[in-house]
Design a protein around this motif. Structure first.
Motif, PDB file in Angstrom:
ATOM      1  N   ASP A   1       0.836  -1.193   0.000  1.00  0.00           N
ATOM      2  CA  ASP A   1       0.000   0.000   0.000  1.00  0.00           C
ATOM      3  C   ASP A   1       0.875   1.248   0.000  1.00  0.00           C
ATOM      4  OD1 ASP A   1      -2.954   0.903   0.454  1.00  0.00           O
ATOM      5  OD2 ASP A   1      -1.774   2.134   1.817  1.00  0.00           O
ATOM      6  N   ALA A   2       0.321   2.351  -0.460  1.00  0.00           N
ATOM      7  CA  ALA A   2       1.077   3.602  -0.503  1.00  0.00           C
ATOM      8  C   ALA A   2       1.482   4.081   0.884  1.00  0.00           C
ATOM      9  CB  ALA A   2       0.254   4.682  -1.208  1.00  0.00           C
ATOM     10  N   ASP A   3       0.787   3.608   1.939  1.00  0.00           N
ATOM     11  CA  ASP A   3       1.176   4.032   3.287  1.00  0.00           C
ATOM     12  C   ASP A   3       2.417   3.300   3.784  1.00  0.00           C
ATOM     13  OD1 ASP A   3       0.359   1.497   4.133  1.00  0.00           O
ATOM     14  OD2 ASP A   3      -1.499   2.201   5.054  1.00  0.00           O
ATOM     15  N   GLY A   4       2.909   2.309   3.020  1.00  0.00           N
ATOM     16  CA  GLY A   4       4.132   1.611   3.377  1.00  0.00           C
ATOM     17  C   GLY A   4       3.969   0.560   4.446  1.00  0.00           C
ATOM     18  N   ARG A   5       2.747   0.393   4.982  1.00  0.00           N
ATOM     19  CA  ARG A   5       2.548  -0.546   6.084  1.00  0.00           C
ATOM     20  C   ARG A   5       1.639  -1.717   5.702  1.00  0.00           C
ATOM     21  NH1 ARG A   5       1.101   4.295   8.178  1.00  0.00           N
ATOM     22  NH2 ARG A   5      -1.025   3.540   8.562  1.00  0.00           N
ATOM     23  N   ARG A   6       0.535  -1.405   5.058  1.00  0.00           N
ATOM     24  CA  ARG A   6      -0.446  -2.433   4.755  1.00  0.00           C
ATOM     25  C   ARG A   6      -0.218  -3.054   3.383  1.00  0.00           C
ATOM     26  NH1 ARG A   6      -5.833   0.883   5.462  1.00  0.00           N
ATOM     27  NH2 ARG A   6      -4.529   2.331   4.258  1.00  0.00           N
ATOM     28  N   THR A   7      -0.944  -4.157   3.111  1.00  0.00           N
ATOM     29  CA  THR A   7      -0.906  -4.812   1.810  1.00  0.00           C
ATOM     30  C   THR A   7      -2.214  -4.540   1.086  1.00  0.00           C
ATOM     31  OG1 THR A   7       0.518  -6.580   2.622  1.00  0.00           O
ATOM     32  CG2 THR A   7      -0.682  -7.005   0.587  1.00  0.00           C
ATOM     33  N   GLU A   8      -2.126  -3.829  -0.018  1.00  0.00           N
ATOM     34  CA  GLU A   8      -3.310  -3.510  -0.811  1.00  0.00           C
ATOM     35  C   GLU A   8      -3.684  -4.702  -1.669  1.00  0.00           C
ATOM     36  OE1 GLU A   8      -4.801  -0.388  -4.306  1.00  0.00           O
ATOM     37  OE2 GLU A   8      -2.671  -0.565  -3.803  1.00  0.00           O
TER      38      GLU A   8
END
Length: 288
Positions: A72-79
């Motif tokens: 994910d663009a937030d660098g933490r989650r998996t989109e």
């Protein structure tokens, strides 16, 4: 499929999130098949749906090959996105222990359509066949903005490719220590636009003769480079470069096998569309 509503576009294309407990398929238990709202590709069976109490439809499994995972663009989650068209679905979480499969696909209702009674994907709605291209040509804002306007382009994502660092951030890429280029991932329908047409346009919306920069943006991360995903893409890119050089252009564009593409932070996505302005270092110049 019907055109997307503004809310569907906000979630599916712009990677937004619907309000929890508001979606049509959250408290919904009919038997059937869930498809991608954007392209109609089959994604989930009702047998794999469960109530996670999170406010969004949850599934602990997907149909084989239907869903693609990416950072994910937030660098933490998996989109999670539709593997056929790249439309945003939501996020996937593992290790929560909510079902024996230990997986939760947390999906926005507006990303889905429902086919009542179906348990397996049939030929009722043809699956959109897409291809993917990767281009780097200066600041990814302008490249994304201009390529996204083309008919047949399904989705364009700004990001980073060609480097050696895992999970690169914008600040790290700008330091020129990761080796990444600012680039775009272009998901397109080859029945409506060819890879060659996209590549030609790429050469016409940036200056392929400027090394390590584009306009006022200077640095290795702004280099001109095509990252190919197949021998056919490589052949087309090299042929177009040869044509330009025959016309007198001193092309410096590199042609490189595509490696891992990392989506950029959310504030980089659809930059000019959100700002309502035009690119400052990209403009169209006919070269073919």
């Amino acid at each position: 499929m019907k055109p997307l509503t503004p809310e569907e576009r906000r979630v599916i294309v712009e990677k937004g999130t619907e309000r929890p407990f508001s979606g049509a398929y959250y408290d919904f238990n009919e038997e059937g098949l869930y498809r991608c709202r954007q392209c109609g590709a089959p994604l989930y069976r009702s047998q794999d749906k469960f109530d996670a109490g999170c406010g969004w439809p949850s599934f602990d499994d997907e149909l084989p090959g239907a869903v693609r995972r990416q950072r994910d663009a937030d660098g933490r989650r998996t989109e999670i996105v539709c593997a056929a068209c790249g439309g945003h679905l939501g996020h996937v979480f593992e290790g929560e222990g909510l079902t024996p499969k230990n997986t939760r696909h947390c999906v926005n209702s507006v990303s889905l359509s429902f086919e009542k009674g179906a348990s397996e994907p049939l030929a009722a709605v043809p699956r959109l066949k897409t291809d993917t291209a990767f281009f780097a040509g200066g600041c990814f804002w302008g490249v994304e903005h201009l390529l996204a306007k083309e008919k047949g382009v399904v989705n364009v994502t700004a990001g980073y490719i060609g480097g050696k660092t895992e999970n690169p951030t914008y600040e790290a890429v700008c330091s020129q220590r990761t080796g990444h280029a600012e680039a775009v991932e272009v998901v397109f329908d080859p029945a409506k636009i060819s890879y060659e047409s996209l590549a030609k346009l790429f050469f016409e919306i940036h200056d392929p003769t400027q090394a390590d920069g584009q306009g006022p943006d200077i640095g290795d991360q702004y280099r001109s480079e095509i990252f190919y995903t197949s021998p056919e893409q490589k052949q087309i890119a090299e042929r177009l470069i040869a044509e330009l050089r025959a016309k007198g252009y001193e092309v410096v564009t590199q042609v490189t096998p595509a490696g891992k593409f990392w989506p950029a932070e959310q504030y980089h996505q659809d930059y000019y569309e959100r700002k309502g302005t035009q690119p400052y270092c990209h403009r169209y110049t006919k070269r073919f």
